[in-house]
Design an enzyme around this catalytic site. Structure first.
Site, PDB file in Angstrom:
ATOM      1  N   ASP A 165      23.029  59.323  39.855  1.00 44.01           N
ATOM      2  CA  ASP A 165      23.420  58.442  41.220  1.00 44.01           C
ATOM      3  C   ASP A 165      22.335  57.961  41.866  1.00 44.01           C
ATOM      4  O   ASP A 165      21.026  57.772  41.594  1.00 44.01           O
ATOM      5  CB  ASP A 165      24.575  59.527  41.948  1.00 44.01           C
ATOM      6  N   HIS A 238      26.187  58.260  48.584  1.00 45.07           N
ATOM      7  CA  HIS A 238      26.582  58.130  47.735  1.00 45.07           C
ATOM      8  C   HIS A 238      26.451  59.415  46.145  1.00 45.07           C
ATOM      9  O   HIS A 238      27.754  60.287  46.064  1.00 45.07           O
ATOM     10  CB  HIS A 238      26.350  57.146  46.550  1.00 45.07           C
ATOM     11  N   SER A 575      34.810  56.346  42.487  1.00 43.56           N
ATOM     12  CA  SER A 575      33.297  57.244  41.949  1.00 43.56           C
ATOM     13  C   SER A 575      33.637  58.362  42.734  1.00 43.56           C
ATOM     14  O   SER A 575      33.049  59.946  42.483  1.00 43.56           O
ATOM     15  CB  SER A 575      32.559  57.091  43.298  1.00 43.56           C
TER      16      SER A 575
END
Length: 792
Positions: A165, A238, A575
């Protein structure tokens, strides 16, 4: 007549520009390509490891002598699979694709990020909350593997989760290692340092951190390798968010400025985390993703969580998709790869990461919403889904204006009503609450909010005829989103009132939300664009307004007055669903350490899913096999074990050549079955824990029906040794489904049995027909195979 000096100068300039363009066009354009050469242990590729010199020799064979092949080599893959990435022209890439041992050569794609009380919700809906020895929070992400549960086996394996990520914020309380034992001796990874990241940032929870900076520079159209720049630190958020959902340590009293307050914890809080920073806010290079997967496998992870994917519009074939390539070799090494399905819903045929060896997660909501209240000047109130920290009060109202009535000069009403950029007149908007409509979905809520804010609006009401059920986080800016019915009432009030006014209050938690779990509006749907003979997505997991760890950013307009930047944030997307599935799978692995990736996937797909609290259901193309039920998956009774050999046969049916398939896997004696190439019907026979048939004909020839297809599956008993299962079919009217045999008898000597499912669509309605086949053992096991059959 002589030309004026100014005109002569212009002509000379244009002539020079044309010369420059023609000379530059003669130089071929280089871009980065990935050269994929199959398994690292395939003898067809010349052994387990390929020296860098071998790749340089290949490059020199297609490049000019003065180019310097070494200059073009960017990345090298050597652990689980072989290949490299390099800067090449289109002609050079084409020449390389024809060389011995090369399976595919493709341009380096840029993939995008697919951007919580979630675990508590799964626990309560599955009955787990009654079994927990201690858990009574309303947390965003609570776990099962970090507690003793009565009647459930204790974890037997230290599980390692690799998260590919945007990196990690190591100081987050979610990554503290209190109470966690020593790092497993099998771990071979490293903790890379950077300008703002030290080895001491890793601990017994965060055991590994790698990053991949830009490893090339340009000089006279040549490429030079350089050391990566940067660090594993996450400045986007994220990666921190997804890692904590999967395996965050328990943190009491976590919240997003008071919203979603509770104990935040991951699905497998005792699991270790290794991060691979391969992405930025702009996306992820495919060649870098491949390198990260290769490193993660070599480091010794058990799971790889990837909340990233390609666009469904430009979805590549299995051998040109970096995630599909890496995931194939990962499962070959016993590593489970979990991926997000994409955020391009509710359109059909948008699911990505659809290779059968990938565990693909769709997103759902949970039984909690965040709502704000709009108070009109006449006292009426309307509630709408939103996350805001408005400082407006009931005691004071503000003028309301419709976007169409505040248009800037020469702006069409269609644009100003949608609050397009540049469509609003500041003088007509300043100090007012603007009503915008969402009839044009090309403009995001964030853009509309920025337009109103930039025009000095006091707040914004968004009327959205499509009830997405996904709250938008507007920070401190007063924002509320309402549906078409409420929107009509608000506009009528404005039309009938001389000086319409209103105010927008701060958002609050709304527990007990219904219906839940329901498939998220944005979650990508099947069927898969590459093949409809594999049912995708596989499962559904929480992905709407998920609270999890986040870098504490002090960004203007996001932090409420008097507050410090939050260590947690609410985010939505597949996600967020992906690490929920990763955490659940890691929980199962911790109890069943010898189970293969396909057995873990089967256990989570075929056990009874978490039921919707309003008894609503979604189709398998929306939710796959349904909402994950981690506790049930610990004791599934039967599993459908899919081997690498099965996947190789699938690729034969898909149309790959024998030569390429031999290079994919070290099984050098493998040969495709006869008459198997491009055989769609045989693809459905992959021993998968769901069933999909792309085309089932309704035609008849005389009295003989041709509208039948027989599917085979082999079940492996992982429950009671002596067990008898009886088949039950739930099928739509008109679709005939017969199971042969209807009874499976397992004994000490018989642990695997094959059965057939015969589908007859002669009288079935056209289009997709959905149903399920359930095997019952009369005790506690319900083994459910969902199916999707397209009748034409």
């Amino acid at each position: 007549m002589a030309l004026p000096p100014s005109m002569l100068q212009t002509i000379c300039f244009l002539y020079a520009a044309l010369l420059l363009l023609s000379s530059s066009s003669a130089d071929p354009i280089r871009q980065q390509y990935v050269v994929y050469m199959g398994s690292s242990s395939s003898s067809a590729n010349g052994g387990e490891f390929a020296p860098e010199s071998a790749y340089l020799q290949m490059l020199s064979s297609v490049t000019e002598s003065d180019d310097g092949g070494e200059m073009g080599l960017v990345r090298r893959y050597q652990h689980a699979f072989r290949g490299f990435s390099a800067m090449l022209t289109e002609d050079q890439a084409s020449a390389l694709s024809g060389q011995e041992g090369v399976i595919s050569v493709f341009p380096d794609p840029i993939l995008k990020l697919h951007t919580t009380r979630s675990w508590d919700f799964l626990e309560s809906m599955s009955g787990l909350s009654n079994l927990m020895s201690s858990s009574n929070s309303s947390s965003s992400s609570s776990s099962t593997s970090g507690h003793h549960i009565s009647g459930v086996p204790s974890p037997r394996r230290d599980v390692i989760i690799g998260v590919i990520d945007t990196g990690i914020w190591p100081e987050s309380p979610s990554f503290n290692d209190e109470g966690i034992g020593e790092i497993p001796s099998r771990w071979k990874g490293i903790c890379m340092e950077g300008s703002d990241f030290r080895k001491s940032n890793c601990n017994r929870k965060l055991i590994g951190a790698r990053y991949y900076g830009t490893e090339r520079t340009y000089n006279d159209n040549k490429t030079h390798s350089s050391k990566p720049k940067g660090s594993p630190r996450d400045t986007v958020g994220h990666g921190t968010h997804t890692a904590s959902i999967a395996a965050g340590s328990p943190v009491a009293n976590a919240s997003y400025y008071g919203l979603a307050r509770g104990t935040a914890k991951g699905g497998a809080p005792s699991a270790r985390i290794a991060v691979y920073k391969a992405c930025s806010e702009d996306g992820c290079s495919g060649s870098t993703l491949l390198k990260a997967i290769d490193d993660a496998i070599a480091d010794g992870v058990d799971f790889i969580s990837i909340s990233i994917g390609m666009s469904s519009t430009f979805q590549a074939d299995f051998l040109e998709d970096p995630i599909a390539i890496g995931a194939f070799h990962a499962q070959e090494k016993g590593v489970t790869v979990v991926c997000s399905a994409g955020n391009e819903g509710p359109q059909l045929n948008t699911v990505v990461n659809s290779a059968p060896w990938i565990f693909t997660a769709a997103a759902s909501n949970i039984d909690r919403d965040f709502q704000s209240t709009l108070v009109l000047g006449d006292g009426r109130t309307f509630k709408g889904s939103t996350i805001n920290f408005s400082n407006l009060r009931r005691s004071r109202t503000y003028p309301l204006v419709f976007g169409a009535g505040a248009a800037s000069n020469f702006t069409p009403i269609s644009e100003s009503s949608n609050c397009y950029p540049g469509s609003l007149d500041r003088n007509k908007v300043a100090g007012k609450i603007v009503v915008c409509v969402a009839s044009d979905f090309s403009i995001s809520r964030r853009i509309r909010k920025m337009v109103v804010e930039d025009a000095r609006g006091r707040g914004m009401i968004l009327v959205n005829p499509e009830d997405t059920g996904v709250p938008f986080d507007s920070g401190t800016f007063p924002f509320i989103e309402v549906g078409g019915r409420y929107g009509t009432s608000i506009l009528k009030y404005m039309n009938k009132t001389k000086n319409p006014k209103g105010t927008i209050l701060a958002a609050v938690d709304v527990p007990g939300y219904r219906p839940a779990p329901s498939v998220a509006y944005f979650s990508s749907r099947g069927p898969g664009p590459l093949t409809e003979n594999i049912l995708k997505p596989d499962v559904m997991a929480p992905g709407v307004s998920i609270l999890a760890a986040f870098p504490p950013k002090n960004v203007t307009g996001t932090v409420p007055a008097g507050e410090k930047p939050s260590w947690y944030a609410l985010k939505s997307g597949t996600s967020m669903a992906c690490p929920h599935v990763t955490g659940a799978a890691a929980f199962v692995k911790s109890v069943h350490p010898k189970w293969s990736p396909s057995m873990i996937k089967s256990a989570l797909m075929t056990t009874e899913p978490v039921m919707n609290n309003s008894r609503q259901s979604a189709s398998p193309h929306e939710a796959g096999a349904g909402e994950i039920n981690p506790i049930k998956a610990l004791n599934p009774g039967l599993v459908f074990h899919t081997t690498t050999l099965d996947y190789l046969r699938f690729l034969c049916y898909y149309g790959l050549s024998n030569k390429d398939i031999k290079s994919l896997s070290p099984r050098t004696n493998f040969t495709c079955p006869s008459n198997s190439t491009n055989n769609d019907r045989l693809m459905s026979n992959l021993n998968y824990p769901s069933i999909s048939i792309a085309v089932l004909s309704r035609r008849r020839i005389g009295r003989a029906a041709t509208a039948t297809q027989t599917i085979t599956r082999t079940a492996t008993n992982v429950g009671h040794v002596n067990s008898t299962y009886i088949a039950m079919v739930h099928a739509p009217s008109g679709l005939r489904v017969e199971v042969l045999p209807r009874k499976l008898v397992f004994t000490e000597r018989v642990g695997r049995l094959t059965f057939r499912v015969v589908f007859n669509g002669t009288k079935a309605p056209r289009g997709y027909n959905y149903g399920s086949l359930t095997w019952r053992d009369g005790r506690r096991h319900l083994v459910r195979l969902v199916f999707a059959v397209n009748v034409e």
